[in-house]
Design an enzyme around this catalytic site. Structure first.
Site, PDB file in Angstrom:
ATOM      1  N   ARG A 172       0.841  -1.196   0.000  1.00  0.00           N
ATOM      2  CA  ARG A 172       0.000   0.000   0.000  1.00  0.00           C
ATOM      3  C   ARG A 172       0.879   1.251   0.000  1.00  0.00           C
ATOM      4  NH1 ARG A 172      -4.540   0.029   4.453  1.00  0.00           N
ATOM      5  NH2 ARG A 172      -5.239   1.806   3.183  1.00  0.00           N
ATOM      6  N   CYS A 230      -1.219   5.908   9.223  1.00  0.00           N
ATOM      7  CA  CYS A 230      -1.588   4.617   8.642  1.00  0.00           C
ATOM      8  C   CYS A 230      -2.712   4.871   7.651  1.00  0.00           C
ATOM      9  CB  CYS A 230      -1.988   3.631   9.734  1.00  0.00           C
ATOM     10  SG  CYS A 230      -3.324   4.229  10.806  1.00  0.00           S
TER      11      CYS A 230
END
Length: 275
Positions: A172, A230
């Site tokens: 990611r 995050c």
């Protein structure tokens, strides 16, 4: 204060004169609601806390898990029996993300005695119960600001002036996949530091010295200003636990990638480099 507690030490404290308040924060991104698992069996005395409803505001321009309304959060903690002078232990049954979110919020809101059960429910070898307790109402009154918090702008600045760690999975970070948010990639200047590398095969945090070495290799050494983000501020809290074990007081970008990508004008980096 050590941010984690072992299952053996927790069992001893629960049998002592001042047992901690236990918060069961079972949460799984995209998975079933944790309440059913709690009702099926939890550590005796633990109170269920709903991460989406009590540890976050509704999703929107501030991300998928914005900081909760302080009044809602305070009421949830008092309902669970949390008082200013009462030790608190949080746990969940998965990666430790939910437990860490509750830990971070309590610390940020001024509670000085909060720990995460190392290894979560899987580490607990004692009995479980299905009946929900009815704790005495606590008196905890949140006073936000005890831990540093980043905005999108200050996170962008810290990525250049200090170290901003990206706690998501490496793919990611690189922008190869993005299963949740509308744009793939990372904040320019951020360093990939997946939470999976903070723990061993049992989900327990690595020793402090190993964590310190890990973060030093990523550029975070003594005296470095360190931040973390995050996807939506949940796994980033887990990284904050690891950083505190390693001797840092990290700043959390609570909006994280899910807020960053709400603004199409914000730059996005891809690939393995900081950008």
């Amino acid at each position: 204060m050590n941010p984690i507690i072992s299952a053996d030490d927790l069992a001893a404290e629960l049998a002592g004169e001042q047992p901690p308040v236990l918060l069961d924060v079972r949460y799984q991104l995209g998975g079933p609601h944790g309440r059913d698992a709690y009702d099926a069996g939890h550590i005796p005395g633990a109170v269920f806390i709903d991460l989406d409803a009590e540890l976050a505001s509704p999703p929107g321009i501030d991300g998928r898990h914005p900081l909760p309304d302080v009044g809602v959060f305070g009421a949830a903690m008092r309902r669970a029996g949390v008082s200013a002078g009462t030790p608190v232990v949080t746990y969940d049954a998965a990666q430790g993300w939910g437990a860490a979110r509750a830990w971070w919020l309590l610390r940020w809101a001024g509670h000085g005695s909060v720990r995460v059960l190392d290894g979560g429910l899987a580490a607990w070898e004692g009995p479980l119960e299905s009946k929900a307790p009815e704790p005495t109402e606590g008196d905890f009154a949140p006073e936000p600001g005890a831990l540093p918090l980043l905005t999108a702008d200050s996170a962008a600045a810290l990525a250049r002036s200090g170290v901003l760690l990206d706690a998501r999975a490496p793919e990611r970070y690189r922008g190869e996949v993005e299963p949740i948010d509308p744009v793939a990639g990372h904040i320019p200047g951020a360093v990939s530091a997946p939470t999976s590398e903070n723990v061993d095969e049992h989900g327990r945090f690595l020793p402090a010295a190993r964590l310190a070495s890990r973060f030093a290799a990523l550029g975070a050494e003594a005296g470095t200003e360190v931040g973390v983000y995050c996807g939506s501020g949940v796994s980033g809290a887990h990284q904050a636990v690891a950083l505190e074990l390693a001797g840092f007081t990290p700043a959390l970008y609570a909006g994280s990638w899910s807020q960053w990508t709400q603004d199409p004008a914000r730059p996005v980096a891809t690939g393995p480099d900081r950008g």
